[in-house]
Scaffold this active site. Structure first.
Site, mmCIF file in Angstrom:
data_model
loop_
_atom_site.group_PDB
_atom_site.id
_atom_site.type_symbol
_atom_site.label_atom_id
_atom_site.label_comp_id
_atom_site.label_asym_id
_atom_site.label_seq_id
_atom_site.Cartn_x
_atom_site.Cartn_y
_atom_site.Cartn_z
ATOM 1 N N GLY A 177 61.672 60.985 24.464
ATOM 2 C CA GLY A 177 60.919 61.762 25.469
ATOM 3 C C GLY A 177 60.765 63.229 25.144
ATOM 4 O O GLY A 177 60.065 63.595 24.200
ATOM 5 N N LYS A 190 62.326 52.762 19.089
ATOM 6 C CA LYS A 190 62.535 54.174 18.736
ATOM 7 C C LYS A 190 63.299 54.270 17.405
ATOM 8 O O LYS A 190 63.033 55.151 16.585
ATOM 9 C CB LYS A 190 63.289 54.875 19.866
ATOM 10 C CG LYS A 190 62.452 54.955 21.159
ATOM 11 C CD LYS A 190 63.292 55.316 22.368
ATOM 12 C CE LYS A 190 62.469 55.361 23.645
ATOM 13 N NZ LYS A 190 63.293 55.444 24.859
ATOM 14 N N GLY A 211 60.910 60.558 31.807
ATOM 15 C CA GLY A 211 60.509 61.232 33.038
ATOM 16 C C GLY A 211 59.197 61.980 32.870
ATOM 17 O O GLY A 211 58.770 62.266 31.749
HETATM 18 P P1 NAP Z 1 52.527 54.173 33.713
HETATM 19 O O1 NAP Z 1 53.113 55.065 34.746
HETATM 20 O O2 NAP Z 1 52.596 52.707 33.925
HETATM 21 O O3 NAP Z 1 50.985 54.605 33.550
HETATM 22 C C1 NAP Z 1 50.071 53.886 32.777
HETATM 23 C C2 NAP Z 1 48.671 54.445 33.023
HETATM 24 O O4 NAP Z 1 47.770 53.811 32.157
HETATM 25 C C3 NAP Z 1 48.153 54.195 34.448
HETATM 26 O O5 NAP Z 1 47.428 55.311 34.885
HETATM 27 C C4 NAP Z 1 47.230 52.989 34.298
HETATM 28 O O6 NAP Z 1 46.122 52.990 35.206
HETATM 29 C C5 NAP Z 1 46.704 53.202 32.896
HETATM 30 N N1 NAP Z 1 46.378 51.931 32.244
HETATM 31 C C6 NAP Z 1 47.246 50.976 31.829
HETATM 32 N N2 NAP Z 1 46.570 49.971 31.243
HETATM 33 C C7 NAP Z 1 45.260 50.295 31.297
HETATM 34 C C8 NAP Z 1 44.051 49.668 30.873
HETATM 35 N N3 NAP Z 1 44.079 48.493 30.266
HETATM 36 N N4 NAP Z 1 42.887 50.310 31.078
HETATM 37 C C9 NAP Z 1 42.858 51.495 31.691
HETATM 38 N N5 NAP Z 1 43.958 52.155 32.108
HETATM 39 C C10 NAP Z 1 45.134 51.553 31.936
HETATM 40 O O7 NAP Z 1 53.160 54.443 32.291
HETATM 41 P P2 NAP Z 1 53.986 55.730 31.825
HETATM 42 O O8 NAP Z 1 55.398 55.616 32.270
HETATM 43 O O9 NAP Z 1 53.221 56.958 32.158
HETATM 44 O O10 NAP Z 1 54.028 55.496 30.238
HETATM 45 C C11 NAP Z 1 52.906 55.764 29.432
HETATM 46 C C12 NAP Z 1 53.299 55.729 27.958
HETATM 47 O O11 NAP Z 1 54.295 56.721 27.698
HETATM 48 C C13 NAP Z 1 53.931 54.402 27.486
HETATM 49 O O12 NAP Z 1 53.557 54.164 26.156
HETATM 50 C C14 NAP Z 1 55.439 54.681 27.553
HETATM 51 O O13 NAP Z 1 56.186 53.866 26.676
HETATM 52 C C15 NAP Z 1 55.445 56.125 27.108
HETATM 53 N N6 NAP Z 1 56.640 56.866 27.525
HETATM 54 C C16 NAP Z 1 56.960 56.920 28.837
HETATM 55 C C17 NAP Z 1 58.075 57.636 29.238
HETATM 56 C C18 NAP Z 1 58.448 57.743 30.697
HETATM 57 O O14 NAP Z 1 59.439 58.392 31.006
HETATM 58 N N7 NAP Z 1 57.690 57.154 31.618
HETATM 59 C C19 NAP Z 1 58.863 58.284 28.284
HETATM 60 C C20 NAP Z 1 58.489 58.232 26.931
HETATM 61 C C21 NAP Z 1 57.368 57.519 26.571
HETATM 62 P P3 NAP Z 1 46.305 52.910 36.799
HETATM 63 O O15 NAP Z 1 46.848 54.249 37.195
HETATM 64 O O16 NAP Z 1 44.941 52.674 37.313
HETATM 65 O O17 NAP Z 1 47.265 51.788 37.044
HETATM 66 N N1 HSE Z 2 63.100 53.339 30.104
HETATM 67 C C1 HSE Z 2 63.180 54.314 29.084
HETATM 68 C C2 HSE Z 2 64.588 54.914 29.105
HETATM 69 C C3 HSE Z 2 62.101 55.353 29.296
HETATM 70 O O1 HSE Z 2 65.381 54.532 29.985
HETATM 71 O O2 HSE Z 2 64.928 55.720 28.262
HETATM 72 C C4 HSE Z 2 61.751 56.159 28.076
HETATM 73 O O3 HSE Z 2 61.341 55.411 26.999
#
Ligand code: NAP
Ligand code: HSE
Length: 428
Positions: free
Chosen positions: A136, A207, A304
């Site tokens: 992250g 990762k 986050g």
């Molecule tokens: P999320 O909250 O589930 O958000 C996904 C977004 O993508 C939503 O806005 C969704 O639309 C949109 N989406 C998904 N599939 C789609 C499709 N087929 N067509 C159009 N839009 C689509 O996910 P997130 O937690 O932000 O994570 C996003 C990325 O960051 C992932 O690759 C995750 O592994 C990475 N990541 C996340 C974190 C974390 O802390 N969350 C940390 C490091 C990396 P809607 O809003 O309309 O549902």
């Molecule tokens: N679920 C993951 C974690 C989010 O707990 O670290 C970031 O990849």
């Protein structure tokens, strides 16, 4: 500095990370000109559900047609924060092939299809940056690719999953059960919607593949990584860890050895003197050993909204600076070697074993004999909780090959005097 120049970006996704990136871009407007020599504007945002309520977002920016972004000639940066393999892979490839720079946080995709994405970026002389994909908000991709580029890196060990670190910390410090700690991690938003990827080590495995590829200059994919989660860790294991002045952590472990790259994710007992032992709660950290820098550790929030958006923003600003000096694609794939990946069976580890055995003469000798037959050398033996009929036997081994250990355990499990093998945990 005054200029009319504007760099336009398109967001693919507006969830946790996308929302954070959008807010950071708005928040940073005042000094953007000084930072990148241009204004930065989010021109379009791809979402799945157009009817979702999205506070603070100009609805005219939203689209559910990804071609709107890829075919917009004015958009120079595509920020992929949707997640998953498809359709993210198709969209990123289309963006790169259309000459757009791409920033992504998508570890699942990069750990499996990294090579294809880098090749497309290189062919089109554009940036493909992904700092947020590992740990992250902690800078680790850029330090490995750039700041530590003068080193031969031999070891990368990381606590790279916040959910499992939170669970293990709560079990260790508050005697919380695994289930209660997981429920709390989910409530706090650390865990994925389906926490299997967290607790079974798959998220950390992706990762680990990305970090090993960059640290050792040779492509490692997710299927190369041995993964084992934390679901079998018990309160008794934690109590032994305390007795041994150790902690239990889910570690991503990667070594570059003369016989190949070793890469795995599994729980480990780690002595309290190791810098990673003090990484508590949902924090992440990555420990690196290089021949010049010696030991270095990177610590911070691994997930986050804002911590992850912070890493994405750093990449966006880098792309903008490269655009300003017309040098996008400056640092692309750094996997210029083809080092073999070692079979996990051939990797050497120390083991902590806990088993319930019949309390009768000769049992320990017979178990020791099996270990000896399979080249497993014993470092320590402790017997506890002895009753007239049974006893708990704890054995700590020296470093032994995984397959020797596996063969020995298969035979020991068949012994009549061994009632149960309760734990098999590796020791750092
Ligand atoms: P999320 O909250 O589930 O958000 C996904 C977004 O993508 C939503 O806005 C969704 O639309 C949109 N989406 C998904 N599939 C789609 C499709 N087929 N067509 C159009 N839009 C689509 O996910 P997130 O937690 O932000 O994570 C996003 C990325 O960051 C992932 O690759 C995750 O592994 C990475 N990541 C996340 C974190 C974390 O802390 N969350 C940390 C490091 C990396 P809607 O809003 O309309 O549902
Ligand atoms: N679920 C993951 C974690 C989010 O707990 O670290 C970031 O990849």
């Amino acid at each position: 500095m005054q200029s009319d120049k504007t760099i336009k970006a398109g967001l693919l996704g507006l969830g946790t990370v996308g929302g954070g990136v959008y807010k950071l871009i708005q928040r940073g407007q005042k000094e953007m000109m000084q930072k990148i020599g241009a204004n930065l504007e989010v021109a379009k945002i791809l979402v799945h559900n157009m009817n979702k309520k999205r506070e603070g977002i100009d609805a005219s920016l939203l689209t559910d047609q990804w071609e709107d972004i890829i075919q917009d000639d004015e958009i120079q940066i595509v920020i992929e924060v949707m997640g998953g393999i498809e359709p993210a892979r198709t969209m990123i490839l289309a963006a790169l092939n259309a000459g757009k720079n791409v920033v992504s946080a998508n570890k699942d995709l990069i750990a499996e299809h990294g090579r294809e994405l880098f090749d497309a970026a290189e062919r089109n002389h554009v940036d493909f940056l992904f700092e947020a994909a590992v740990a992250g908000g902690i800078p680790i991709i850029r330090p490995l690719k750039q700041c530590l580029a003068g080193n031969e890196i031999s070891e990368v060990i990381g606590i790279v999953n916040g959910t499992t670190n939170y669970i293990l910390t709560k079990m260790f410090e508050e005697n919380m059960s695994f289930e209660a700690a997981l429920a709390k991690a989910t409530e706090l938003g650390y865990a994925e919607a389906d926490p299997t990827a967290d607790v079974e080590g798959l998220d950390a495995g992706r990762k680990a593949a990305i970090m090993a590829s960059i640290a050792f200059h040779s492509r490692v994919v997710f299927s190369d990584v041995y993964t084992e989660g934390i679901t079998k860790i018990t309160a008794e294991d934690i109590s032994y860890a305390k007795e041994f002045d150790s902690v239990i952590k889910l570690l991503a472990v990667a070594h570059n050895t003369e016989s190949g790259i070793e890469v795995a994710v599994h729980p480990m007992m780690l002595g309290r003197e190791h810098p990673l032992a003090s990484v508590r709660d949902s924090f992440n950290a990555v420990f690196v050993h290089g021949d010049a820098v010696d030991d270095a550790m990177f610590y911070g929030r691994g997930a986050g909204e804002f911590p992850t958006a912070s890493a994405v923003m750093g990449d966006i600003i880098d792309v903008c600076r490269n655009l300003e000096y017309q040098c996008t694609g400056r640092i692309s794939c750094t996997c210029y070697r083809e080092t073999p990946i070692k079979q996990f069976d051939d990797v050497k580890n120390k083991f902590f074993l806990r088993m319930q055995v019949a309390n009768e003469p000769g049992v320990l000798a017979r178990i020791a004999q099996v270990f000896g037959d399979h080249k497993v050398s014993i470092a320590r033996v402790i017997q506890k909780n002895a009753t007239e009929k049974s006893a708990e036997l704890v054995i700590v081994t020296e470093k032994v090959k995984e397959y020797h250990m596996q063969d020995a355990m298969n035979e020991i499990q068949q012994m009549e005097s061994v009632k149960e093998v309760s734990s098999v945990i590796r020791e750092y």
